[in-house]
Each structure stands twice: as C-alpha cells, then as structure tokens.
Write an enzyme that holds these catalytic residues in place. Structure first.
Site, mmCIF file in Angstrom:
data_model
loop_
_atom_site.group_PDB
_atom_site.id
_atom_site.type_symbol
_atom_site.label_atom_id
_atom_site.label_comp_id
_atom_site.label_asym_id
_atom_site.label_seq_id
_atom_site.Cartn_x
_atom_site.Cartn_y
_atom_site.Cartn_z
ATOM 1 N N LYS A 161 57.609 52.691 79.137
ATOM 2 C CA LYS A 161 58.741 53.199 78.354
ATOM 3 C C LYS A 161 58.895 52.352 77.093
ATOM 4 O O LYS A 161 58.767 51.116 77.151
ATOM 5 C CB LYS A 161 60.006 53.134 79.228
ATOM 6 C CG LYS A 161 61.232 53.790 78.625
ATOM 7 C CD LYS A 161 62.373 53.788 79.635
ATOM 8 C CE LYS A 161 63.628 54.450 79.129
ATOM 9 N NZ LYS A 161 64.714 54.448 80.138
ATOM 10 N N SER A 174 66.802 58.878 80.949
ATOM 11 C CA SER A 174 66.191 58.644 79.660
ATOM 12 C C SER A 174 64.694 58.352 79.717
ATOM 13 O O SER A 174 64.029 58.410 78.682
ATOM 14 C CB SER A 174 66.892 57.479 78.954
ATOM 15 O OG SER A 174 66.738 56.287 79.698
ATOM 16 N N SER A 176 68.174 56.665 85.007
ATOM 17 C CA SER A 176 67.107 57.038 84.079
ATOM 18 C C SER A 176 65.683 56.946 84.606
ATOM 19 O O SER A 176 64.758 57.379 83.917
ATOM 20 C CB SER A 176 67.208 56.203 82.810
ATOM 21 O OG SER A 176 68.157 56.779 81.966
HETATM 22 N N1 GLN Z 1 72.283 59.124 81.754
HETATM 23 C C1 GLN Z 1 72.858 57.815 81.791
HETATM 24 C C2 GLN Z 1 73.390 57.439 80.427
HETATM 25 O O1 GLN Z 1 73.204 58.199 79.521
HETATM 26 C C3 GLN Z 1 71.892 56.809 82.299
HETATM 27 C C4 GLN Z 1 70.931 56.322 81.289
HETATM 28 C C5 GLN Z 1 70.005 55.274 81.834
HETATM 29 O O2 GLN Z 1 69.912 55.097 83.064
HETATM 30 N N2 GLN Z 1 69.376 54.553 80.950
HETATM 31 O O3 GLN Z 1 73.972 56.411 80.253
#
Ligand code: GLN
Length: 480
Positions: free
Chosen positions: A79, A154, A178
């Site tokens: 990532k 994400s 994410s």
């Molecule tokens: N969807 C969650 C957010 O937008 C989690 C994102 C993540 O785990 N990086 O904060």
C-alpha cells in the site's frame, strides 16, 4: 503456472527445485500487471527493475546453494502509505506526488529479509481515509470481479491486485476496516493484527491509536506466514509490544470443535442486506457443523462505535496531517512571500475534499471549549466499548459478524454522502477502537458474483486462534 492456486510455499519449492527462477515468476506477475492495471488501477506505480533486482538476489542465493528464506520469491504489492526506500510514496495524495521514501519501513526490511519481492505500490484512499478507494487523488481502483463496483477501501489497490492475480499477496493498513473490508469486497483474505503487534515505523500515520499494518492474500496460510514475518517488537516504534510471536502457520489445522463463537445481538439489527445475511447464516451453519458452539452476546455500547471512531480518527488525523505544510514535507502550493498564505495555498492545493473535511472536523473536536464535549467524551465511550468486548470475551472465544453490511457498492454510489460511507464501517471499526485482531475470509458471493466476507475477531494477541478458525472455515469448502 496457474496463478490462482499458487501459494508462497509452491513458489519457494519451484525455485528450490529449479522449475522456475524467482525472476521468471516475477516476470509472470509483471506481465499480469501490464495486462490488467490499465483497467483495474490497483497499482499507482511499479518498477520492474527494482523487482528484478530483488528476484536476482533470490536466484543468486539458490545458485550458491544457500537455504532460501520463508517467503523467497513471493511477489507482493505494498500500500502506498508504507515506505520503500528509493520509491515514491504518495499516500494517494497530490500533496506527496513527488515524495521519495528516504528509508524502509520496518515491515519492508523484515519482508525483504524473508525473501519477498516488491512489485509496486498499491492505490488507496488519500491518506487511507475512505472505504472505497474513490478518494485517491489518482483515480479509483475498480473491483476486479465487476469493474463498475468499488473494491472497498482504503486498501482497495492491495486487495484488487491480489484478486486480479497481479500479485500473490499485499500489505494494507487498517485504521477502521481498511484491510478487512476491501478483502471482503475483492474475495480475498485480509487480517488486521492486534494494535502494537506489528511495527508502524515507516507507515505514514493517519490515526495513531488505531492504525495497524497487516497482510492480504488468497488464503489464510499465506496471511499467517506473512504476519509471522512482520510481527514483533521494534525499538523504532514505541507502540509495538514485546509479546512472543507464535508460529501461526504451525498452529493451523488444530481442532476447533467445542470453541465458542459469540454473535453480538446488537449486530443483528444493523441494516445488514439480505444476501449478506444469507451467506453469513450459511457460514455460521458451517461452524456449527464443525462442532463450534454459538452463543449470543451483548455489546451494549456498540451503537456509539461509529460516532466514537470518527471523532477520534478525525482528531488524530488533523494532528498527524499538520506536518504537510509545504516546508517539511510535500508539495508547496505557490511561492507566496507571506508564510501564512503559503501554508494556506499549499494545504488547499495538496489535500482532497475528504481529507480537508477530516482536518476541519478533527480540529474542531480538539479545540478549546469543544475538547471535553467531543474528544474526551469519545475516549470515555471508547473505554466503555472496550469493556463490552472484555465482558464478551469472558464468555466466548471469538466474535463473528459480516465484514461489511452490504456487498460491494457501485462506483459513485456513496461519494456524495460521506455519512452513508462512514456507516458502512459498522462491523470493522470496533476492532480498532478496542485494539483486537480481526480477519475477513471469503463467505460466498451475490448472485452476480460479487464477493461477501465474514469477519472473525479474537481477543488481544490471539491471532493464532483467529487464523486457525479462519483456516478451518476456508478448508471446509465454498459457501453458497
Ligand atoms: N473507512 C474508515 C475511514 O474512512 C477506515 C479507514 C482505514 O481503516 N484506513 O476512516
């Protein structure tokens, strides 16, 4: 070479037996990237020469008769918020478009020593803020199963790359789901370890009390192998803990008969779509057939989890992102002669809409006069939620739920409604607030072939048993 049944073990054996060199295997995956990345956009950048150099190192070891490390020749994507020395690290943001990592993250050092090959950097929501990868400044990744659907986020690029055979495994990060949610949406396995299990040195911070790095792969065994390599205390990350790292792979295959699976009552009225509920029910039946006991448990404060998470995550994000000021890191908007205007221009040009929203909300909840009402209160509710989980884990060994309340949604379906997007994190965020491990394993699909995932959570540092249960589930066959 059949890419979808390939495993890290098979790759190592291929190289050891001289059936294929690491470089040849690397080439196969790079060809796949060349073929599919234009459509799927799982990778933001990749560098064949960089990958070949690592592969040649493995091939040299083999030629010299040296024993190959555990993950020898394993093609991975990382990532793009995790630093690999000499490669760009954009975090999906315009702000870091030309930022080249000056050092390796600890997880990268460990994987490199274990023989993994880094093919490229995976797309993500800007600074990992989102649930669909649509917040990337470089355009969304699409779901490899159906290109008009999101891959989740994400870590959408990481999950999509594995699902599309552009890589055999990936690293993602999980602040509120994410790793698990994109794994579910793309039909792969993804695990968020216990908070402090894996070093975050070299990870670009989003929510420092929530962030964890974790693996994604086609199967539980590869996830277990990668997790074993990246876990452990790191003197460069004060939040990593010195807790023994068991041999996760050796623990796979242990009997699961008699284990107690907790089903949170409150989760049963959380707007789960009919098809997801059907697949999870079949999955639970599978556990029953394998001899597990189902026990309903209560998480009385769980209804506050989304609000609590978003207050804390935004507060921490606003503080972590203060460093992108055009002086220390990142782009500089314009050459204003006034310092304040330079800051304003830089941050306005560099950050996308969702990141700006979070910086504003996060700054608000931390500001004098509102701190007690929002941030402090959220921390108190977080403690209550933790206590709910501790209480539940006195009665059961695991908690099981859908990973996401719905199957993958269409691109653009939720982009104009941030609240709707936040609500889709209902099942994943608690593990981050509480700090416990959670895994998502494939659990069937919709009639249109869109994947559905099941989440298994365990108590702190119990990755070993969570992986074993997930493995038993995976080995018991397809869910339909
Ligand atoms: N969807 C969650 C957010 O937008 C989690 C994102 C993540 O785990 N990086 O904060």
């Amino acid at each position: 070479m059949k890419l979808d049944t390939l495993t890290s073990e098979k790759i190592k054996v291929f190289i050891e037996k001289g059936k294929a060199s690491s470089k040849e295997i690397c080439q196969i995956f790079l060809d796949q990237i060349e073929k599919s990345n234009f459509e799927i956009k799982a990778l933001l950048h990749f560098d064949p020469n960089f990958a070949f150099q690592q592969a040649e190192h493995i091939d040299r070891m083999q030629a010299e008769g040296k024993p190959l490390p555990d993950l020898a020749g394993l093609p991975m994507v990382i990532k793009d918020n995790i630093l690999i020395k000499g490669l760009r690290c954009t975090c999906g943001s315009k702000n870091l478009e030309n930022f080249v990592a000056p050092y390796n993250a600890t997880v990268i050092e460990k994987l490199e020593a274990a023989g993994a090959i880094f093919l490229g950097k995976a797309n993500l929501d800007e600074y990992a803020m989102g649930s669909s990868t649509e917040n990337s400044a470089y355009g969304p990744t699409v779901n490899p199963h159906q290109p008009d659907y999101v891959p989740g986020g994400s870590s959408g690029g990481s999950a999509a790359a594995v699902a599309a055979n552009m890589s055999l495994a990936a690293l993602g990060t999980d602040t509120g789901g994410s790793i698990r949610q994109p794994a579910a949406f793309c039909g792969v396995v993804g695990m968020k370890p216990t908070y402090s299990r894996v070093s975050r040195f070299g990870l670009v911070a989003f929510g420092s009390s929530l962030d964890q790095i974790g693996p994604l792969a086609n199967n539980v065994r590869d996830v277990a192998k990668i997790l074993k390599v990246i876990s452990g205390k790191d003197p460069r990350d004060a939040t990593s803990l010195d807790v023994e790292v068991p041999d996760y792979v050796a623990a796979l295959g242990r009997p699961i008969k008699g284990l107690k699976i907790g089903l949170p009552r409150q989760y049963q009225r959380s707007g789960v779509s009919e098809i997801v509920q059907m697949r999870i029910d079949s999955g639970l039946k599978r556990f029953r057939d394998l001899g597990c006991e189902m026990i309903e448990v209560d998480l009385p404060h769980i209804d506050y989890a989304i609000a609590t998470y978003y207050v804390i995550a935004m507060a921490e994000a606003s503080s972590n992102l203060a460093r992108y000021d055009g002086v220390r890191y990142g782009m500089r908007g314009t050459e204003e002669d006034d310092l304040t205007n330079m800051y304003l221009a830089t941050r306005d040009a560099g950050f996308g809409e969702e990141v700006k929203r979070r910086i504003m909300l996060g700054t608000f909840v931390l500001s004098s006069g509102y701190y007690d009402a929002y941030y402090l209160k959220a921390q108190k509710v977080r403690t209550l939620i933790k206590q709910d989980f501790e209480e539940a884990f006195r009665k059961v060994d695991f908690l099981v739920s859908p990973t996401s309340p719905t199957p993958p949604f269409r691109l653009g379906e939720k982009t104009n409604d941030p609240l709707e997007m936040y609500l889709s994190d209902i099942f994943t965020i608690a593990a981050n607030l509480v700090g416990i491990p959670g895994i998502s394993v494939p659990c069937g699909s919709t009639t249109d072939g869109l994947p559905i995932g099941m989440q298994i959570m365990g108590t702190h540092f119990d990755e070993e048993r969570v992986l074993n249960l997930a493995h038993a589930f995976e080995q018991s066959g397809e869910v339909s």
